[in-house]
Design a protein around this motif. Structure first.
Motif, PDB file in Angstrom:
ATOM      1  N   LEU A   3       0.847  -1.187   0.000  1.00 55.19           N
ATOM      2  CA  LEU A   3       0.000   0.000   0.000  1.00 55.19           C
ATOM      3  C   LEU A   3       0.885   1.241   0.000  1.00 55.19           C
ATOM      4  O   LEU A   3       1.721   1.413   0.885  1.00 55.19           O
ATOM      5  N   VAL A   4       0.728   2.087  -1.017  1.00 57.59           N
ATOM      6  CA  VAL A   4       1.533   3.312  -1.106  1.00 57.59           C
ATOM      7  C   VAL A   4       0.607   4.518  -1.227  1.00 57.59           C
ATOM      8  O   VAL A   4      -0.535   4.396  -1.675  1.00 57.59           O
ATOM      9  N   LYS A   5       1.129   5.673  -0.852  1.00 56.91           N
ATOM     10  CA  LYS A   5       0.335   6.901  -0.901  1.00 56.91           C
ATOM     11  C   LYS A   5       0.895   7.837  -1.969  1.00 56.91           C
ATOM     12  O   LYS A   5       2.042   8.245  -1.920  1.00 56.91           O
ATOM     13  N   LEU A   6       0.062   8.158  -2.945  1.00 58.10           N
ATOM     14  CA  LEU A   6       0.439   9.087  -4.012  1.00 58.10           C
ATOM     15  C   LEU A   6      -0.682  10.100  -4.209  1.00 58.10           C
ATOM     16  O   LEU A   6      -1.843   9.715  -4.382  1.00 58.10           O
ATOM     17  N   GLN A   7      -0.344  11.364  -4.156  1.00 55.91           N
ATOM     18  CA  GLN A   7      -1.347  12.412  -4.355  1.00 55.91           C
ATOM     19  C   GLN A   7      -2.550  12.228  -3.423  1.00 55.91           C
ATOM     20  O   GLN A   7      -3.710  12.272  -3.845  1.00 55.91           O
ATOM     21  N   GLU A   8      -2.251  11.951  -2.158  1.00 54.50           N
ATOM     22  CA  GLU A   8      -3.277  11.770  -1.133  1.00 54.50           C
ATOM     23  C   GLU A   8      -4.167  10.553  -1.390  1.00 54.50           C
ATOM     24  O   GLU A   8      -5.225  10.410  -0.772  1.00 54.50           O
ATOM     25  N   ILE A  67       4.010   3.506 -14.200  1.00 55.73           N
ATOM     26  CA  ILE A  67       3.438   3.851 -12.898  1.00 55.73           C
ATOM     27  C   ILE A  67       1.928   4.048 -13.004  1.00 55.73           C
ATOM     28  O   ILE A  67       1.164   3.601 -12.131  1.00 55.73           O
ATOM     29  N   CYS A  68       1.491   4.703 -14.068  1.00 56.05           N
ATOM     30  CA  CYS A  68       0.053   4.913 -14.279  1.00 56.05           C
ATOM     31  C   CYS A  68      -0.672   3.573 -14.383  1.00 56.05           C
ATOM     32  O   CYS A  68      -1.750   3.381 -13.805  1.00 56.05           O
ATOM     33  N   GLU A  76      -1.557  12.994 -15.431  1.00 59.78           N
ATOM     34  CA  GLU A  76      -1.646  14.315 -14.780  1.00 59.78           C
ATOM     35  C   GLU A  76      -1.464  14.178 -13.278  1.00 59.78           C
ATOM     36  O   GLU A  76      -0.754  14.977 -12.643  1.00 59.78           O
ATOM     37  N   GLU A  77      -2.098  13.168 -12.695  1.00 55.62           N
ATOM     38  CA  GLU A  77      -1.974  12.956 -11.251  1.00 55.62           C
ATOM     39  C   GLU A  77      -0.538  12.588 -10.883  1.00 55.62           C
ATOM     40  O   GLU A  77      -0.014  13.069  -9.874  1.00 55.62           O
ATOM     41  N   ILE A  78       0.082  11.732 -11.706  1.00 56.61           N
ATOM     42  CA  ILE A  78       1.460  11.321 -11.436  1.00 56.61           C
ATOM     43  C   ILE A  78       2.407  12.508 -11.531  1.00 56.61           C
ATOM     44  O   ILE A  78       3.359  12.640 -10.743  1.00 56.61           O
ATOM     45  N   SER A  79       2.154  13.405 -12.479  1.00 57.00           N
ATOM     46  CA  SER A  79       3.026  14.574 -12.664  1.00 57.00           C
ATOM     47  C   SER A  79       3.014  15.495 -11.455  1.00 57.00           C
ATOM     48  O   SER A  79       3.948  16.275 -11.247  1.00 57.00           O
ATOM     49  N   MET A  80       1.971  15.407 -10.637  1.00 57.40           N
ATOM     50  CA  MET A  80       1.846  16.261  -9.458  1.00 57.40           C
ATOM     51  C   MET A  80       2.398  15.591  -8.198  1.00 57.40           C
ATOM     52  O   MET A  80       2.426  16.199  -7.135  1.00 57.40           O
ATOM     53  N   CYS A  81       2.847  14.333  -8.325  1.00 58.53           N
ATOM     54  CA  CYS A  81       3.334  13.591  -7.158  1.00 58.53           C
ATOM     55  C   CYS A  81       4.752  14.007  -6.784  1.00 58.53           C
ATOM     56  O   CYS A  81       5.527  14.496  -7.622  1.00 58.53           O
ATOM     57  N   ASN A  82       5.087  13.766  -5.530  1.00 57.42           N
ATOM     58  CA  ASN A  82       6.440  14.001  -5.047  1.00 57.42           C
ATOM     59  C   ASN A  82       7.381  13.053  -5.772  1.00 57.42           C
ATOM     60  O   ASN A  82       7.130  11.847  -5.858  1.00 57.42           O
ATOM     61  N   ILE A  83       8.478  13.566  -6.294  1.00 57.68           N
ATOM     62  CA  ILE A  83       9.399  12.760  -7.089  1.00 57.68           C
ATOM     63  C   ILE A  83       9.990  11.595  -6.296  1.00 57.68           C
ATOM     64  O   ILE A  83      10.252  10.513  -6.838  1.00 57.68           O
ATOM     65  N   GLU A  84      10.171  11.784  -4.977  1.00 60.97           N
ATOM     66  CA  GLU A  84      10.707  10.711  -4.149  1.00 60.97           C
ATOM     67  C   GLU A  84       9.701   9.566  -4.023  1.00 60.97           C
ATOM     68  O   GLU A  84      10.080   8.391  -4.017  1.00 60.97           O
ATOM     69  N   ASP A  85       8.411   9.914  -3.928  1.00 63.81           N
ATOM     70  CA  ASP A  85       7.373   8.888  -3.841  1.00 63.81           C
ATOM     71  C   ASP A  85       7.291   8.091  -5.137  1.00 63.81           C
ATOM     72  O   ASP A  85       7.137   6.868  -5.125  1.00 63.81           O
ATOM     73  N   VAL A  86       7.418   8.789  -6.261  1.00 68.02           N
ATOM     74  CA  VAL A  86       7.365   8.128  -7.565  1.00 68.02           C
ATOM     75  C   VAL A  86       8.581   7.211  -7.740  1.00 68.02           C
ATOM     76  O   VAL A  86       8.457   6.085  -8.225  1.00 68.02           O
ATOM     77  N   SER A  87       9.738   7.691  -7.311  1.00 72.74           N
ATOM     78  CA  SER A  87      10.963   6.889  -7.415  1.00 72.74           C
ATOM     79  C   SER A  87      10.852   5.622  -6.574  1.00 72.74           C
ATOM     80  O   SER A  87      11.332   4.543  -6.977  1.00 72.74           O
ATOM     81  N   GLU A  88      10.194   5.742  -5.423  1.00 76.41           N
ATOM     82  CA  GLU A  88      10.024   4.577  -4.550  1.00 76.41           C
ATOM     83  C   GLU A  88       9.136   3.532  -5.215  1.00 76.41           C
ATOM     84  O   GLU A  88       9.398   2.328  -5.122  1.00 76.41           O
ATOM     85  N   VAL A  89       8.085   3.990  -5.904  1.00 77.13           N
ATOM     86  CA  VAL A  89       7.200   3.069  -6.607  1.00 77.13           C
ATOM     87  C   VAL A  89       7.965   2.342  -7.710  1.00 77.13           C
ATOM     88  O   VAL A  89       7.828   1.121  -7.884  1.00 77.13           O
ATOM     89  N   MET A  90       8.790   3.073  -8.455  1.00 72.06           N
ATOM     90  CA  MET A  90       9.576   2.450  -9.512  1.00 72.06           C
ATOM     91  C   MET A  90      10.542   1.421  -8.945  1.00 72.06           C
ATOM     92  O   MET A  90      10.776   0.368  -9.555  1.00 72.06           O
TER      93      MET A  90
END
Length: 221
Positions: A3-8, A67-68, A76-90
């Motif tokens: 379970l991860v949190k992205l864009q609330e 990621i999408c 659009e939602e992914i583009s607004m996410c914190n880059i560290e959170d996105v990197s963690e998902v990858m």
């Protein structure tokens, strides 16, 4: 699933192949066909000064689509996410790009039923078994062409319940199981698929040998 949190938003992503159903993977596999390979990038960009920049953009685009796909969020939602959170998902999804180490298995369980992989050199074989082996050979040719959708049917043809091992399944049963096995997890798919591909020639050879022996016995009668 993690379970991860992205864009609330709370989303679940797989952490290993056992959490990825074949039907989901097949859709992702088709998506990756739109990603440019290194060879394609070299051919398109050559030695241009902007090659590095273009390759970076291609990779960023591929990562975003990946990621999408697995989170269900829009670009659009992914583009607004914190880059560290996105990197963690990858990083969590990295297992998909790493070599999978298959396990030797004799059977697998799915939806309360146990299915057995075929034994090499089975004593009891029929002409129906030869037909099955021919079908598997056909499916393997499709796999060689990158048609992964052949895997569930290949497994449906050869992997049987204990009471079915020495019988030939009807086309209706195979069709039904093919649909069922599309929801098998990819860890099982890789393990069984690797076994069947690895032993296909031996399975076919042992079947032909048995049929030849049977014919010789019948001629002596």
């Amino acid at each position: 699933m993690k379970l991860v949190k992205l864009q609330e938003k709370q989303v679940k992503i797989p952490e290993h192949w056992a959490e990825v159903p074949f039907s989901k993977f097949l859709k992702y596999f088709k998506l990756t066909k739109s990603f440019k390979t290194e060879e394609e990038q070299d051919a398109e960009y050559g030695d241009s000064k902007t090659k590095e920049f273009k390759v970076t953009l291609d990779n960023l685009n591929a990562n975003t689509k990946t990621i999408c796909f697995w989170t269900g969020l829009s670009e659009e939602e992914i583009s607004m996410c914190n880059i560290e959170d996105v990197s963690e998902v990858m990083t969590d999804l990295k297992f998909m790009t790493e070599a999978y180490h298959t396990m030797n298995i004799n059977s697998f369980k799915f939806k309360g039923e146990e299915y057995f992989v075929p034994e090499i050199g089975m004593k009891k074989q029929t002409f129906g078994s030869y037909i099955e082996a021919e079908q598997v050979e056909l499916n393997n040719k499709e796999l060689e062409d990158g048609k992964l959708q052949a895997l569930p049917r290949q497994i449906a043809i050869l992997c049987k319940k204990k009471e079915e091992v020495e019988t030939n399944l009807s086309d209706d049963v195979i069709d039904e199981r093919e649909k069922l096995f599309k929801e098998l997890d990819m860890a099982t798919i890789w393990d069984v698929g690797f076994f069947l591909t690895k032993h296909e020639t031996r399975l076919l050879s042992s079947t032909l040998m048995y049929l030849k022996q049977e014919k010789q016995l019948q001629q002596k009668k």
